[in-house]
Write an enzyme that holds these catalytic residues in place. Structure first.
Site, PDB file in Angstrom:
ATOM      1  N   ARG A  49     -10.430  11.233  38.243  1.00 56.95           N
ATOM      2  CA  ARG A  49     -10.018  11.807  39.526  1.00 56.95           C
ATOM      3  C   ARG A  49      -8.795  12.718  39.392  1.00 56.95           C
ATOM      4  O   ARG A  49      -8.698  13.745  40.055  1.00 56.95           O
ATOM      5  CB  ARG A  49      -9.664  10.672  40.492  1.00 56.95           C
ATOM      6  CG  ARG A  49     -10.879   9.942  41.010  1.00 56.95           C
ATOM      7  CD  ARG A  49     -10.493   9.157  42.261  1.00 56.95           C
ATOM      8  NE  ARG A  49     -11.633   8.426  42.757  1.00 56.95           N
ATOM      9  CZ  ARG A  49     -11.751   7.103  42.704  1.00 56.95           C
ATOM     10  NH1 ARG A  49     -10.787   6.374  42.196  1.00 56.95           N
ATOM     11  NH2 ARG A  49     -12.817   6.518  43.170  1.00 56.95           N
ATOM     12  N   LYS A 152     -15.795  -3.741  28.581  1.00 61.50           N
ATOM     13  CA  LYS A 152     -15.692  -5.029  29.221  1.00 61.50           C
ATOM     14  C   LYS A 152     -14.699  -4.943  30.383  1.00 61.50           C
ATOM     15  O   LYS A 152     -13.866  -4.042  30.356  1.00 61.50           O
ATOM     16  CB  LYS A 152     -15.292  -6.110  28.230  1.00 61.50           C
ATOM     17  CG  LYS A 152     -13.819  -6.046  27.784  1.00 61.50           C
ATOM     18  CD  LYS A 152     -13.413  -7.282  27.059  1.00 61.50           C
ATOM     19  CE  LYS A 152     -12.850  -8.326  27.988  1.00 61.50           C
ATOM     20  NZ  LYS A 152     -11.386  -8.266  28.166  1.00 61.50           N
ATOM     21  N   HIS A 182     -14.756  -5.225  21.644  1.00 61.77           N
ATOM     22  CA  HIS A 182     -14.051  -4.596  20.516  1.00 61.77           C
ATOM     23  C   HIS A 182     -13.833  -5.573  19.361  1.00 61.77           C
ATOM     24  O   HIS A 182     -13.591  -5.159  18.235  1.00 61.77           O
ATOM     25  CB  HIS A 182     -12.751  -3.922  20.978  1.00 61.77           C
ATOM     26  CG  HIS A 182     -11.613  -4.861  21.222  1.00 61.77           C
ATOM     27  ND1 HIS A 182     -11.488  -5.581  22.377  1.00 61.77           N
ATOM     28  CD2 HIS A 182     -10.555  -5.199  20.458  1.00 61.77           C
ATOM     29  CE1 HIS A 182     -10.390  -6.319  22.306  1.00 61.77           C
ATOM     30  NE2 HIS A 182      -9.804  -6.112  21.155  1.00 61.77           N
ATOM     31  N   LYS A 186     -13.944  -5.214  14.696  1.00 57.65           N
ATOM     32  CA  LYS A 186     -12.884  -5.546  13.732  1.00 57.65           C
ATOM     33  C   LYS A 186     -13.513  -5.804  12.361  1.00 57.65           C
ATOM     34  O   LYS A 186     -14.481  -6.560  12.255  1.00 57.65           O
ATOM     35  CB  LYS A 186     -12.094  -6.776  14.201  1.00 57.65           C
ATOM     36  CG  LYS A 186     -11.257  -6.525  15.460  1.00 57.65           C
ATOM     37  CD  LYS A 186     -10.460  -7.760  15.835  1.00 57.65           C
ATOM     38  CE  LYS A 186      -9.844  -7.632  17.213  1.00 57.65           C
ATOM     39  NZ  LYS A 186      -8.569  -6.929  17.254  1.00 57.65           N
ATOM     40  N   GLU A 220      -2.049 -15.326  21.398  1.00 60.46           N
ATOM     41  CA  GLU A 220      -1.328 -14.070  21.641  1.00 60.46           C
ATOM     42  C   GLU A 220       0.109 -14.366  22.050  1.00 60.46           C
ATOM     43  O   GLU A 220       0.363 -15.337  22.775  1.00 60.46           O
ATOM     44  CB  GLU A 220      -2.002 -13.278  22.759  1.00 60.46           C
ATOM     45  CG  GLU A 220      -3.407 -12.832  22.423  1.00 60.46           C
ATOM     46  CD  GLU A 220      -3.949 -11.908  23.487  1.00 60.46           C
ATOM     47  OE1 GLU A 220      -3.954 -10.695  23.254  1.00 60.46           O
ATOM     48  OE2 GLU A 220      -4.358 -12.393  24.556  1.00 60.46           O
ATOM     49  N   ASP A 239     -11.542 -13.413  30.549  1.00 61.47           N
ATOM     50  CA  ASP A 239     -10.909 -12.351  29.757  1.00 61.47           C
ATOM     51  C   ASP A 239     -11.194 -12.507  28.266  1.00 61.47           C
ATOM     52  O   ASP A 239     -11.357 -11.504  27.559  1.00 61.47           O
ATOM     53  CB  ASP A 239      -9.389 -12.371  30.004  1.00 61.47           C
ATOM     54  CG  ASP A 239      -8.674 -11.177  29.382  1.00 61.47           C
ATOM     55  OD1 ASP A 239      -9.141 -10.048  29.624  1.00 61.47           O
ATOM     56  OD2 ASP A 239      -7.679 -11.379  28.667  1.00 61.47           O
ATOM     57  N   HIS A 244     -15.101 -12.273  23.613  1.00 64.25           N
ATOM     58  CA  HIS A 244     -14.634 -12.301  22.219  1.00 64.25           C
ATOM     59  C   HIS A 244     -14.884 -13.653  21.540  1.00 64.25           C
ATOM     60  O   HIS A 244     -15.394 -13.716  20.425  1.00 64.25           O
ATOM     61  CB  HIS A 244     -13.145 -11.978  22.135  1.00 64.25           C
ATOM     62  CG  HIS A 244     -12.741 -10.748  22.894  1.00 64.25           C
ATOM     63  ND1 HIS A 244     -13.510  -9.620  22.939  1.00 64.25           N
ATOM     64  CD2 HIS A 244     -11.643 -10.465  23.641  1.00 64.25           C
ATOM     65  CE1 HIS A 244     -12.900  -8.690  23.662  1.00 64.25           C
ATOM     66  NE2 HIS A 244     -11.776  -9.188  24.108  1.00 64.25           N
ATOM     67  N   LYS A 334      -2.011 -16.779  26.213  1.00 63.66           N
ATOM     68  CA  LYS A 334      -1.020 -15.695  26.208  1.00 63.66           C
ATOM     69  C   LYS A 334       0.380 -16.295  26.223  1.00 63.66           C
ATOM     70  O   LYS A 334       0.555 -17.474  26.549  1.00 63.66           O
ATOM     71  CB  LYS A 334      -1.200 -14.833  27.454  1.00 63.66           C
ATOM     72  CG  LYS A 334      -2.527 -14.078  27.458  1.00 63.66           C
ATOM     73  CD  LYS A 334      -2.374 -12.721  28.103  1.00 63.66           C
ATOM     74  CE  LYS A 334      -3.683 -11.971  28.149  1.00 63.66           C
ATOM     75  NZ  LYS A 334      -4.036 -11.336  26.863  1.00 63.66           N
TER      76      LYS A 334
HETATM   77  C1  BG6 Z   1      -8.809  -7.766  25.613  1.00 67.75           C
HETATM   78  C2  BG6 Z   1      -8.229  -8.654  26.681  1.00 67.75           C
HETATM   79  O1  BG6 Z   1     -10.196  -7.709  25.728  1.00 67.75           O
HETATM   80  O2  BG6 Z   1      -8.470  -8.289  24.349  1.00 67.75           O
HETATM   81  C3  BG6 Z   1      -6.726  -8.774  26.517  1.00 67.75           C
HETATM   82  O3  BG6 Z   1      -8.517  -8.116  27.962  1.00 67.75           O
HETATM   83  C4  BG6 Z   1      -6.383  -9.218  25.126  1.00 67.75           C
HETATM   84  O4  BG6 Z   1      -6.192  -9.682  27.466  1.00 67.75           O
HETATM   85  C5  BG6 Z   1      -7.083  -8.339  24.098  1.00 67.75           C
HETATM   86  O5  BG6 Z   1      -4.977  -9.136  24.982  1.00 67.75           O
HETATM   87  C6  BG6 Z   1      -6.881  -8.881  22.707  1.00 67.75           C
HETATM   88  O6  BG6 Z   1      -7.346  -7.960  21.786  1.00 67.75           O
HETATM   89  P1  BG6 Z   1      -6.698  -7.825  20.349  1.00 67.75           P
HETATM   90  O7  BG6 Z   1      -7.541  -6.816  19.649  1.00 67.75           O
HETATM   91  O8  BG6 Z   1      -5.283  -7.405  20.568  1.00 67.75           O
HETATM   92  O9  BG6 Z   1      -6.776  -9.188  19.754  1.00 67.75           O
END
Ligand code: BG6
Length: 484
Positions: A49, A152, A182, A186, A220, A239, A244, A334
């Site tokens: 936008r 996602k 993602h 990796k 994390e 999340d 993942h 987290k």
């Molecule tokens: C994302 C989540 O998909 O993956 C985040 O939304 C998370 O909350 C992240 O921090 C972690 O990815 P990575 O590659 O940093 O482990």
């Protein structure tokens, strides 16, 4: 080089003024260009936008590449950014889609060219954009392939994921759809399959006869920070677990696929997901720990009385011949004291000890730890005799580090690999519609159970701590402990 059937493709990024485009997508494309993995004439058009000229967009992206690509070279940037364009428009305005299509056609100069659409917008816009592409006929493959990458989260529960799949399939065929996770991009995650299936010594013991338990940790240090608006309505299950962590579990637990192609691989992953025993509401407390870091409610855009979990630990069983009775412990959180993503396979103790042990002492089990990040590597622990100390034993490690084996900086960004695969038409590292739906079917009852009578209590943990004690107790009930 890429398989583009000769012509360079056109990549159209929806949500091009957002963070992901600047931090990940364009830096990944720049690196692919730098490494000559994509055709140099590959065109990239940003759509969002925000009003930008082509030049202003290039300037924004230049900053992103300088900061996040890990390499920067002026001459290369000029060559790359020559093919960078921008269209400002609304996802609900058909005319804007027509202008976008017209620019793509003009750049393609009437030649057949593949096109990749990348949805990197807020998820609520996915269905609208897909419909817009369909109304303008931009999914039509008569002038080259058309593929769509969808970021996602894909839905926020099973009904919404089904509805989105339905809307996507109304425009695109499944072979055109690339749902991104993602984690699958990796290197260390892809190495799980290589480790298991390109070596003969591990697979024979990769089962209930030898494995005591499996642990998957995604820890994390970062708090929720600026993402409170999204995170508070998602929480750690949506999340991290639905995507993942369940994906990591499928790779560890699946049977060897008959071939390394997208369908064979994803069929095996689907079998694992179908074999995971759902957690019934009456056993929620025995299987699930949920927690929140103490200052979470003070984060911007988080409800003052939010009970969204920022940490969870889970015990799952995979009901099939290979894994019957082996607990899979999963955890993620987290604002912890450590950043580490690791998969641990803990083997059974030797059945009998020849060695004199102190009362209550046991031989330690062998563990295989695959560290996905940040110190990418694999470690196998075993017992060794302490020299000159009678028969005293101590666990030691066989260690493999990516950095020492392949050099620092050998590991590319996940997005590079994923974008390249999508351009080459390889969907192996993307999730199929049935995988997405099965994962939601496992996560939904857990999340729904939190508002029922059997809900596990929401524990609190300090920011920068190892997390809630409940996560340790979950394993202690089986006489296990998390392997760090
Ligand atoms: C994302 C989540 O998909 O993956 C985040 O939304 C998370 O909350 C992240 O921090 C972690 O990815 P990575 O590659 O940093 O482990």
């Amino acid at each position: 080089m890429n398989a583009q059937n000769g012509a360079a493709p056109t990549i159209i990024i929806f949500g091009a003024s957002g963070d992901l485009t600047k931090r990940k997508l364009v830096p990944a494309l720049y690196n692919l260009f730098r490494k000559r993995r994509i055709a140099p004439e590959t065109r990239i058009i940003g759509f969002a936008r925000t009003e930008f000229s082509h030049e202003a967009f290039r300037q924004q992206m230049r900053e992103g590449v300088q900061e996040f690509a890990g390499h920067f070279d002026d001459a290369l940037w000029i060559a790359f950014s020559d093919n960078l364009y921008y269209v400002s428009g609304n996802p609900d305005a058909l005319d804007d889609f027509k202008r976008l299509d017209a620019l793509a056609r003009e750049l393609e100069a009437g030649q057949p060219a593949g096109r990749m659409y990348y949805l990197s917008t807020p998820p609520k816009l996915y269905a609208e954009i897909v419909a817009g592409l369909g109304q303008v006929g931009m999914q039509d493959e008569s002038h080259g392939w058309r593929r769509i990458i969808i970021e996602k989260p894909f839905g926020r529960d099973l009904p919404s994921a089904r509805e989105l799949n339905h809307k996507v399939h109304a425009v695109f065929n499944e072979h055109q759809v690339y749902r991104i996770d993602h984690y699958l991009g990796k290197e260390t995650v892809q190495n799980v399959s290589v480790f298991r299936f390109a070596n003969a010594i591990f697979e024979p013991i990769w089962n209930r006869n030898y494995v005591d338990n499996v642990q998957i940790s995604v820890l994390e240090q970062v708090p929720v920070g600026r993402r409170g608006g999204y995170y508070d309505s998602a929480g750690v299950f949506r999340d991290m677990f639905q995507n993942h962590i369940l994906q990591l579990l499928t790779l560890i637990a699946m049977e060897p696929p008959a071939a390394l192609n997208a369908e064979a691989l994803r069929n095996e992953k689907v079998k694992v997901l179908s074999a995971i025993r759902p957690i019934a509401s009456n056993v929620l407390r025995q299987h699930v720990v949920r927690a929140q870091y103490r200052s979470y409610r003070d984060e911007p855009n988080v409800a003052p009385r939010s009970d969204t979990p920022t940490y969870a630990a889970l015990k799952l069983y995979v009901d099939n011949w290979r894994w019957q009775g082996v607990p899979f412990f999963l955890r993620s959180g987290k604002a912890l004291d450590t950043r580490k993503t690791q998969i641990v396979v803990q083997f059974k103790c030797p059945p009998h000890s020849l060695f004199a042990m102190n009362e209550g002492q046991q031989l330690e089990p062998n563990t295989l730890a695959m560290e996905i990040q940040p110190n990418e590597g694999i470690h196998l622990s075993f017992q060794a005799k302490v020299p000159d100390a009678g028969l005293a034993m101590q666990p030691v490690n066989f260690d493999f580090h990516y950095a020492s084996a392949f050099g620092n900086g050998a590991i590319p960004e996940a997005y590079e690999r994923l974008i390249l695969d999508a351009l080459q038409g390889d969907a192996s590292l993307f999730t199929r519609s049935d995988e997405i739906e099965l994962s939601w079917a496992l996560i939904d009852p857990i999340v729904q159970g939190f508002s029922g009578p059997g809900a596990p209590p929401l524990e609190l943990y300090e920011q920068g701590s190892p997390g809630p004690v409940g996560a340790d107790e979950l394993l202690a009930r089986h006489d296990f402990a998390w392997v760090m």
